[in-house]
Design an enzyme around this catalytic site. Structure first.
Site, PDB file in Angstrom:
ATOM      1  N   ASP A  39       1.017  -1.251   0.005  1.00  0.00           N
ATOM      2  CA  ASP A  39       0.085   0.063   0.029  1.00  0.00           C
ATOM      3  C   ASP A  39       0.894   1.125  -0.180  1.00  0.00           C
ATOM      4  O   ASP A  39       0.418   2.393  -0.237  1.00  0.00           O
ATOM      5  CB  ASP A  39      -0.978   0.111   1.335  1.00  0.00           C
ATOM      6  CG  ASP A  39      -0.285  -0.039   2.561  1.00  0.00           C
ATOM      7  OD1 ASP A  39       0.993  -0.085   2.578  1.00  0.00           O
ATOM      8  OD2 ASP A  39      -1.051   0.107   3.598  1.00  0.00           O
ATOM      9  N   SER A  40       2.215   1.006   0.081  1.00  0.00           N
ATOM     10  CA  SER A  40       3.061   2.139  -0.146  1.00  0.00           C
ATOM     11  C   SER A  40       2.836   2.806  -1.611  1.00  0.00           C
ATOM     12  O   SER A  40       3.190   3.842  -1.908  1.00  0.00           O
ATOM     13  CB  SER A  40       4.632   1.607   0.030  1.00  0.00           C
ATOM     14  OG  SER A  40       4.957   0.719  -0.772  1.00  0.00           O
ATOM     15  N   ASP A  78      -1.071  -6.282  -0.391  1.00  0.00           N
ATOM     16  CA  ASP A  78      -1.366  -5.686   0.956  1.00  0.00           C
ATOM     17  C   ASP A  78      -2.952  -5.194   1.025  1.00  0.00           C
ATOM     18  O   ASP A  78      -3.538  -4.927   0.155  1.00  0.00           O
ATOM     19  CB  ASP A  78      -0.612  -4.109   0.729  1.00  0.00           C
ATOM     20  CG  ASP A  78       0.433  -4.251   2.017  1.00  0.00           C
ATOM     21  OD1 ASP A  78       0.306  -4.939   3.001  1.00  0.00           O
ATOM     22  OD2 ASP A  78       1.121  -2.975   1.892  1.00  0.00           O
ATOM     23  N   LYS A 107      -0.868  -9.550   2.736  1.00  0.00           N
ATOM     24  CA  LYS A 107      -0.107  -8.865   4.128  1.00  0.00           C
ATOM     25  C   LYS A 107      -1.200  -8.132   4.745  1.00  0.00           C
ATOM     26  O   LYS A 107      -2.012  -7.342   4.404  1.00  0.00           O
ATOM     27  CB  LYS A 107       1.000  -8.188   3.715  1.00  0.00           C
ATOM     28  CG  LYS A 107       1.796  -7.729   4.914  1.00  0.00           C
ATOM     29  CD  LYS A 107       3.203  -7.415   4.599  1.00  0.00           C
ATOM     30  CE  LYS A 107       3.249  -5.881   3.905  1.00  0.00           C
ATOM     31  NZ  LYS A 107       2.614  -4.660   4.665  1.00  0.00           N
ATOM     32  N   GLU A 176       8.935  -4.034  10.659  1.00  0.00           N
ATOM     33  CA  GLU A 176       9.443  -2.849  10.258  1.00  0.00           C
ATOM     34  C   GLU A 176       9.974  -1.962  11.137  1.00  0.00           C
ATOM     35  O   GLU A 176       9.349  -1.793  12.337  1.00  0.00           O
ATOM     36  CB  GLU A 176       8.252  -2.176   9.473  1.00  0.00           C
ATOM     37  CG  GLU A 176       8.452  -0.974   8.877  1.00  0.00           C
ATOM     38  CD  GLU A 176       7.467  -0.443   7.937  1.00  0.00           C
ATOM     39  OE1 GLU A 176       6.531  -1.080   7.406  1.00  0.00           O
ATOM     40  OE2 GLU A 176       7.865   0.861   7.457  1.00  0.00           O
TER      41      GLU A 176
END
Ligand code: KIV
Length: 263
Positions: A39-40, A78, A107, A176
């Site tokens: 989703d970045s 995602d 994810k 992360e």
């Protein structure tokens, strides 16, 4: 999936993001093990300031574009903000839509609190990758994109999150922006592979955002490594094109044709 599980302790897993057909073809040719349609995409491709505006429609478009590249690498999609937190039914419906668009796994951000969601997805036959440590979708709640696991009780919470996700049935866990020793401990404790971003070298694999690697993001995070300044390469190529259009050097004779009337 089984291949990724088997890599733990044997071979480091290389994961990278890709959001479309072209970039999926390129990263697959480079030999990555997993392509994450992250989703970045909202930040690096669509220019949003966070991942929160990313919707299922956006993710479906990008997952299907990547899937059409038919990569050898595993395609993970995602789950965007609010596509899985509301109920397990919403989570299964939305994860199912990503799978129908071509994702081979999804994810989900979050730890122990996402156990029910993970279990429901696995029960529905959808492989799930967990995501702990910094969860960008929770940035409002946790006070931005800050380092995780520096001290207790956050250290123990990260370990507990990993244990609960493993129990719930994830096939791997992204960690992360977390202290490297905490990521190392998680990696030792869980039987599924850990894939780190900004969390040190002791994990079973690494993940980076493709646009950071290629030098295309304006402000890459401190843990990203820029492997090439593609921005300069692209700007100078397009500059040359502009110059040639202005001067008339482009198109050259090989770039056009005349009708039979003029031959
Ligand atoms: O969306 C994304 O690219 C991610 C990675 C940073 C792990 O979740």
């Amino acid at each position: 999936m089984r291949d990724i599980l088997k890599m733990k302790g044997r071979e480091k897993i290389a994961m990278i993001t890709a959001y479309d057909y072209v970039s999926a073809k390129l990263v697959d040719a480079a030999g990555v093990d997993i392509i994450l349609v992250g989703d970045s995409v909202g930040m690096v491709v669509h220019g949003y300031e966070s991942t929160l505006p990313v919707t299922m429609d956006v993710m479906l478009l990008h997952v299907s574009s990547v899937a059409r590249a038919k990569p050898r690498a595993l395609v993970v999609g995602d789950m965007p903000f609010l596509s899985y937190e509301t109920s397990t039914e919403d989570a299964v419906r939305n994860a199912g839509a990503l799978v129908r668009a071509g994702a081979e796994a999804v994810k989900v951000e979050g730890g122990a609190e996402m156990s029910d969601v993970v279990k429901a997805l696995v029960r529905a036959g959808i492989p799930v990758m967990g995501h702990i440590g910094l969860n960008p979708q929770r940035a409002l709640l946790i006070g931005g994109y800050r380092k995780r696991g520096l001290r207790e009780p956050e250290r123990e919470k990260i370990l507990e999150d990993a244990r609960e996700l493993e129990k719930a049935g994830v096939f791997s866990i992204v960690i992360e922006y977390t202290a490297a020793d905490v990521a190392e401990e998680v990696t030792r404790e869980v039987s599924v592979p850990t894939i780190c971003i900004g969390s040190g070298p002791h994990c079973d694999g690494q993940v980076l955002v493709l646009h950071d690697v290629l030098g295309l993001t304006e402000t890459p995070p401190p843990f990203a490594k820029v492997y090439v300044d593609l921005k300069s390469i692209i700007v100078s190529a397009v500059k040359k094109y502009v110059e040639e259009v202005k001067s008339g050097a482009f198109p050259a004779r090989e770039h056009y044709f005349y009708s039979t009337r003029s031959s």
